[in-house]
Design an enzyme around this catalytic site. Structure first.
Site, short mmCIF file in Angstrom:
data_model
loop_
_atom_site.label_atom_id
_atom_site.label_comp_id
_atom_site.label_asym_id
_atom_site.label_seq_id
_atom_site.Cartn_x
_atom_site.Cartn_y
_atom_site.Cartn_z
N PRO A 88 -28.23 -18.06 5.52
CA PRO A 88 -27.97 -16.94 6.41
C PRO A 88 -27.26 -15.77 5.73
O PRO A 88 -26.40 -15.95 4.88
CB PRO A 88 -27.09 -17.54 7.51
CG PRO A 88 -26.50 -18.77 6.93
CD PRO A 88 -27.50 -19.27 5.93
N ASN A 89 -27.68 -14.60 6.15
CA ASN A 89 -27.11 -13.30 5.76
C ASN A 89 -27.43 -12.89 4.33
O ASN A 89 -27.08 -11.79 3.92
CB ASN A 89 -25.59 -13.26 5.99
CG ASN A 89 -25.26 -13.44 7.45
OD1 ASN A 89 -25.83 -12.76 8.30
ND2 ASN A 89 -24.36 -14.36 7.75
N ARG A 106 -24.11 -5.84 2.55
CA ARG A 106 -22.92 -6.50 3.10
C ARG A 106 -21.86 -6.76 2.03
O ARG A 106 -22.17 -7.13 0.91
CB ARG A 106 -23.30 -7.81 3.79
CG ARG A 106 -23.75 -8.91 2.83
CD ARG A 106 -24.15 -10.19 3.54
NE ARG A 106 -23.00 -10.89 4.03
CZ ARG A 106 -22.73 -12.16 3.77
NH1 ARG A 106 -23.54 -12.87 3.02
NH2 ARG A 106 -21.66 -12.73 4.26
N TYR A 133 -20.22 -9.69 -2.99
CA TYR A 133 -21.60 -10.03 -3.33
C TYR A 133 -22.29 -9.02 -4.24
O TYR A 133 -23.38 -9.30 -4.74
CB TYR A 133 -22.43 -10.22 -2.05
CG TYR A 133 -21.81 -11.24 -1.14
CD1 TYR A 133 -21.79 -12.59 -1.49
CD2 TYR A 133 -21.22 -10.88 0.07
CE1 TYR A 133 -21.20 -13.53 -0.67
CE2 TYR A 133 -20.63 -11.81 0.89
CZ TYR A 133 -20.63 -13.14 0.53
OH TYR A 133 -20.05 -14.07 1.34
N ASN A 155 -28.99 -21.65 -1.95
CA ASN A 155 -27.73 -21.04 -1.56
C ASN A 155 -27.65 -21.20 -0.04
O ASN A 155 -28.22 -20.40 0.70
CB ASN A 155 -27.65 -19.57 -1.95
CG ASN A 155 -26.30 -18.95 -1.62
OD1 ASN A 155 -25.57 -19.47 -0.80
ND2 ASN A 155 -26.00 -17.84 -2.24
N ALA A 206 -23.21 -19.70 4.48
CA ALA A 206 -22.18 -20.19 5.40
C ALA A 206 -22.40 -21.64 5.83
O ALA A 206 -21.45 -22.34 6.16
CB ALA A 206 -22.11 -19.29 6.63
N GLU A 210 -27.13 -25.88 -6.47
CA GLU A 210 -26.51 -25.03 -5.44
C GLU A 210 -25.94 -23.79 -6.13
O GLU A 210 -25.30 -23.89 -7.17
CB GLU A 210 -25.39 -25.82 -4.76
CG GLU A 210 -24.59 -25.04 -3.77
CD GLU A 210 -23.34 -25.79 -3.33
OE1 GLU A 210 -22.97 -25.61 -2.17
OE2 GLU A 210 -22.75 -26.54 -4.14
N HIS A 247 -23.72 -20.10 -5.39
CA HIS A 247 -22.93 -19.20 -4.53
C HIS A 247 -22.56 -17.98 -5.36
O HIS A 247 -22.04 -18.11 -6.47
CB HIS A 247 -21.67 -19.88 -3.99
CG HIS A 247 -22.00 -20.97 -3.04
ND1 HIS A 247 -22.41 -20.72 -1.75
CD2 HIS A 247 -22.01 -22.31 -3.20
CE1 HIS A 247 -22.66 -21.87 -1.15
NE2 HIS A 247 -22.43 -22.85 -2.01
N ARG A 253 -11.59 -17.64 -1.93
CA ARG A 253 -11.71 -16.92 -0.66
C ARG A 253 -10.97 -17.69 0.44
O ARG A 253 -10.08 -18.49 0.16
CB ARG A 253 -13.19 -16.71 -0.35
CG ARG A 253 -13.83 -15.80 -1.41
CD ARG A 253 -15.22 -15.40 -1.11
NE ARG A 253 -15.30 -14.67 0.14
CZ ARG A 253 -16.43 -14.43 0.77
NH1 ARG A 253 -17.58 -14.85 0.26
NH2 ARG A 253 -16.44 -13.77 1.91
#
Length: 157
Positions: free
Chosen positions: A9-10, A17, A22, A73, A76, A97, A99, A106
């Site tokens: 998502p996103n 964003r 990012y 990835n 969330a 994976e 990120h 964070r």
């Protein structure tokens, strides 16, 4: 050999964003770079992005028997999705994976990772370059698997 890249998502909003986390690259640019590496390496690559957990699970399951490795990835869903974790575990494929941001620097809730334990490897905090590293890592895994298979054939002969 075939790699399926699954984006959560996103990630379709990359370049727009939270650029402080990012960066300015768009998802299409990241995918174009990955496609170049795949082409140079003679590997087929497929891209998929969804904001919906069930669609991500379906795509992971579709990889069974159709792909040789997954780069994912989960975004969330990394912190919440037992379903994605179970799907990755069920297909039993090499999975890396990725990120973009360093989730461990964070918010505390982003430091809980349900996905990493069922992946071959994780790349965290390298920005978009993490996807390139994942491609190199997956190609190396393919070479190691091929070498093991050839060694087994030699032992059986």
């Amino acid at each position: 050999m075939k790699i399926v890249v699954i984006q959560g998502p996103n990630l379709n909003m990359l370049g727009t964003r939270e650029q402080q986390f990012y960066g300015p690259m768009k998802l299409e640019q990241i995918h174009a770079q990955m496609k170049d590496v795949a082409t140079q390496s003679g590997v087929e690559i497929e891209f998929f992005q969804s904001n919906l957990e069930g669609e991500l699970v379906d795509k992971i399951q579709e990889c069974y028997g159709e792909a040789d490795g997954i780069i994912i990835n989960p975004a969330a869903y990394t912190h919440t999705s037992i379903a994605i974790r179970d799907a990755l575990s069920a297909v039993s494929l090499p999975a890396i994976e990725v990120h973009i941001s360093n989730t461990y620097r964070r918010e505390e809730f982003r430091q809980k990772n349900l996905i990493a334990p069922v992946c071959t490897s994780s790349l965290v905090g390298f920005g978009p370059f993490g996807y390139h590293l994942a491609m190199v890592g997956m190609l190396q895994l393919f070479n190691e698997i091929k070498a093991m298979q050839e060694a087994q054939k030699t032992q059986q002969a």
